[in-house]
Design a protein around this motif. Sequence first.
Motif: not given
Lengths: 246, 271
Positions: A197, A214-215, A217-218, A221-222, A225, B115, B117
């Motif tokens: 990634q 960013l990763l 965060e992902g 943040m997932g 959803d 996942p 983003i």
Amino acid sequence: MTAPFPTHKQEAWRYADLDALKPVWEQFAEPVTLTVASGESLEKIWLSTSDDVQLRRVRLALGEGAKARIFALNIAPVYGRIELEVTLAEGADFALFGANVGTGVSTNEFVTTVKHVGPGARSRQTIRSVLGGKAVGSYLGKVEVARGAQQTDGEQSIKAMLLDRGATANCKPELEIYADDVKCAHGASVGELDAMQLFYAESRGMDPASARALLLEGFVMGLWDGASEPDTIADAARAALRRVVR
Amino acid sequence: MLDITNLHATVGGKPILNGLTLHVPAGEVHAIMGPNGAGKSTLAYVLAGRPGYEVTEGEVRFAPSPFVPSEFEGRVSTSLDTNEKGEALDLLALSPHERAAAGLFLGFQYPVEIPGISYLQFLRESLNSQRRARSEPELSGAEFIKLARSQAALLGMDAEMLKRPVNVGFSGGEKKRAEMVQLGIMNPRFAVLDETDSGLDIDALKAVGAGINRIMRAPDKGVLLITHYQRLLDYVEPDRVHVLAAGRIVRSGGPELARELEREGYAEAAA
């Protein structure tokens, strides 16, 4: 009468910051009870405040076919604890999406007991921790399947990212099963960011630090959803992450 | 435009590329074909700078003119005459994000899922990082969404998909289409496309082929198309076809070579 003050010998309080808890114990000693009646559904979003010590101790009872979704952000500056005891009747559906985000010397933890009492109920617990400094993030979670709670479907997915050498993650998923036709999955990992990634993001032009941020965060943040109004908790989580990932 | 000379590379200590030499002039599309294990994907990853893919010998010069980002000025070679302006970058000295900013794009054989983003956030952040590195103004949210929508539409992809997490829940074909939407948004100088045609049905193959032609067919751009099969080359006519075997180019020819390979197989054609 106030419940007795816990000790580290009690499994559920093993990683707790009892020194921080002591002065405020009285106001948190008794759990709050929430009941979701048969066929009803509940969605809760639990945000953190700016208080040093924050506890939520909740007993949640789900009636037949009832549904509950809880989205929880655990980012207390000193000690945060989200404690849930959930009881599921036949066909009930429970999901917890939680994040520990900590830095400094904070301790944040989820402590859950999910009791499948009736058959055919489903529970999902997804916890993500991002820990920097000397922060501690924990998940202690027990899934109990009672005799006769056949076709139980329980899942625990626990992952943590440690950003500094001094940070600690504790993951302890537990199963106690007294029925023979059940599906209970659990997975725990403490790790690094996915190298592929990272390379993908960098190959698109992001420098390594931005890609990492960013990763991360992902990674967290997932969780939001599936929330009907995810914006508030997403913004709060993003702000907490920015404090940890510099 | 892209000049690879005597490239040797290892993965996990194992030699994969063994003296590969290849020149792709600006304005051309070159296809690389070859059997499994020949080193096709390794070449793609080495060009993009994937960690763990170690170059042990050789060099790669990249001449992304007309622009050379200011931050790369110190690394511009002055001694080579590999392009019209003498502005060739030592590609292997750059890290992956610098290569992207310099105008290189890798279309992944297996696009990666991220996942949490959204595609929009991922691509906007990527594009603006590139633009910052090139001292170009960043795109606002509105400008970016407009660009993303138009590129998605040109590839026949529902723009709503760009609100979803990067590649999560995408079918194999959707992932490849999304790679081409990225290509359109990034609008690179040079694209290395690693088996972009695998996993595509006929309609998607046509759309992807048309996308490559639309975005990359220009006098100042270049493409290295890595593929197993002739079928994508029916839509993207290559200027040159090279056969890669055991880590080096063993044969080169015009577009007819691809058809010959399809007919006779690699063993025969490379012999």
